[in-house]
Design an enzyme around this catalytic site. Structure first.
Site, PDB file in Angstrom:
ATOM      1  N   SER A 269       9.696   5.136  -3.441  1.00  0.00           N
ATOM      2  CA  SER A 269       9.454   3.948  -2.019  1.00  0.00           C
ATOM      3  C   SER A 269       8.587   4.727  -1.225  1.00  0.00           C
ATOM      4  O   SER A 269       8.517   6.071  -1.001  1.00  0.00           O
ATOM      5  CB  SER A 269      10.891   3.769  -1.565  1.00  0.00           C
TER       6      SER A 269
ATOM      7  N   GLY B 157       0.862  -1.166   0.184  1.00  0.00           N
ATOM      8  CA  GLY B 157       0.086  -0.071   0.135  1.00  0.00           C
ATOM      9  C   GLY B 157       0.927   1.275  -0.349  1.00  0.00           C
ATOM     10  O   GLY B 157       2.052   1.441  -0.357  1.00  0.00           O
TER      11      GLY B 157
ATOM     12  N   ASP C 184      12.887  -4.299  -5.612  1.00  0.00           N
ATOM     13  CA  ASP C 184      13.396  -5.124  -4.416  1.00  0.00           C
ATOM     14  C   ASP C 184      13.891  -6.582  -5.338  1.00  0.00           C
ATOM     15  O   ASP C 184      13.370  -7.431  -5.505  1.00  0.00           O
ATOM     16  CB  ASP C 184      12.157  -5.458  -3.945  1.00  0.00           C
TER      17      ASP C 184
ATOM     18  N   ILE D 275      11.278   2.592 -10.951  1.00  0.00           N
ATOM     19  CA  ILE D 275      10.489   3.597 -11.303  1.00  0.00           C
ATOM     20  C   ILE D 275      11.261   4.805 -10.379  1.00  0.00           C
ATOM     21  O   ILE D 275      11.319   4.455  -9.103  1.00  0.00           O
ATOM     22  CB  ILE D 275       9.127   3.902 -11.343  1.00  0.00           C
TER      23      ILE D 275
ATOM     24  N   GLY E 236       5.699   3.884  -8.661  1.00  0.00           N
ATOM     25  CA  GLY E 236       6.397   2.572  -8.950  1.00  0.00           C
ATOM     26  C   GLY E 236       5.370   1.371  -9.163  1.00  0.00           C
ATOM     27  O   GLY E 236       5.454   0.636  -9.654  1.00  0.00           O
ATOM     28  N   HIS E 237       4.613   1.446  -7.838  1.00  0.00           N
ATOM     29  CA  HIS E 237       3.298   0.418  -7.861  1.00  0.00           C
ATOM     30  C   HIS E 237       2.532   0.629  -9.085  1.00  0.00           C
ATOM     31  O   HIS E 237       2.157  -0.360  -9.670  1.00  0.00           O
ATOM     32  CB  HIS E 237       2.491   0.644  -6.592  1.00  0.00           C
TER      33      HIS E 237
END
Ligand code: AMP
Length: 286
Positions: free
Chosen positions: A184, A30, A149, A175, A35-36
């Site tokens: 992050s 969450g 990661d 990203i 990036g997500h």
């Protein structure tokens, strides 16, 4: 659509599968950012339906880590997922995910005793446990992970191979912010001054990349270039700087195969990670 219960999401997925639809899955903790979003976008492109899990997983945090203070904003996450084209946000309660008397561990050996695994004992057991649970609940065709990661990707790929899990693992590039800092959720911990100092991670990797492109093949020299630059930043404290085989994560004596250069650095109290892979055959850096 937000779903919180395991039975409910299973029902929806069964219906999708009856219709012959493919399912893409993006696991996250969450507080979603670009990036997500890039993972979700890719999943939307490649699958008929997409599920994003938002779950701050207690079993992957050590006793002195930031489980309680980890940033959370489910409403903002829901909006981002909806806008990006995800069909379901799965946000289970920790109580439904974990039994008090659970006795099963999922442990990948070797790859987890290096890099982040050294300083975060038990972290990857927690990651493997939660990812296997989500894989069993969601049974996706494809699951999307970020190269950010890198060790996590290597560990999950090994787990999927070893346990014959029929899910394609798709790795997506890192990203970054415009100035180079890898995005992050933990960047929100940084003060203004620390945010500037945090640039030393991507800067040092860039310098190492230049050196490799010019033909440097001695891992020690590449490592010391990175270390020297990070040590020149007063707010930065190195956790590790490692140069390893990108599949086995084992140390190498000479750079004659594809490598992963991974770093973890404390900026003040915040631990940040970054990495890049160097492809020796194509001489390409991602
Ligand atoms: P997290 O919420 O931090 O557990 O991350 C969920 C997924 O998003 C993981 O597969 C991460 O590698 C990926 N991710 C996080 N930050 C980035 C980034 N800056 N670029 C690409 N993927 C990312």
């Amino acid at each position: 659509m937000l779903i919180k219960e395991i039975n409910e999401i299973r029902k929806v997925i069964k219906e999708w599968k009856k219709e012959g639809l493919t399912v893409g899955y993006v696991p996250t903790m969450g507080f979603l950012h670009e990036g997500h979003k890039s993972l979700i976008k890719r999943a939307v492109k490649e699958n008929d339906r997409v599920i994003v899990s938002v779950f701050v997983n207690p079993t992957q945090f050590g006793p002195n880590e930031d489980y309680d203070s980890y940033p959370r904003d489910i409403n903002k996450d829901l909006k981002l997922c909806e806008k990006t084209g995800a069909n379901i946000v799965f946000n289970p309660n920790p109580d439904e995910m974990y039994f008090d008397n659970r006795s099963t561990t999922v442990s990948v050996s070797g790859l987890t005793n290096v890099l982040c695994g050294l300083k975060r004992p038990g972290h990857f057991d927690g990651v493997c446990l939660v990812v296997s649970k989500f894989f069993n609940i969601i049974t996706p065709d494809r699951a999307y992970f970020g190269q950010k990661d890198a060790q996590q990707v290597a560990v999950i790929k090994r787990m999927v191979r070893d346990l014959s899990i029929d899910i394609e693992i798709v790795t997506c590039p890192i990203i970054r912010e415009e100035d180079g800092l890898a995005k992050s959720s933990r960047n929100t911990y940084l003060s203004e001054e620390e945010r500037k100092a945090a640039l030393i991670l991507s800067k040092s990797l860039l310098k190492a990349k230049e050196k490799l492109e010019k033909g440097e093949r001695n891992p020690q020299i590449v490592k010391s270039i990175i270390k020297d630059l990070i040590n020149s930043e007063p707010l930065a404290k190195i956790d590790y700087v490692e140069l390893v085989d990108d599949d086995s994560l084992e140390n190498i004596e000479y750079i004659d195969k594809n490598i992963l250069i991974a770093i973890a650095v404390y900026i003040g109290k915040t631990r940040l990670i970054d990495n890049f892979t160097f492809n020796i055959k194509k001489r390409m850096v991602f």
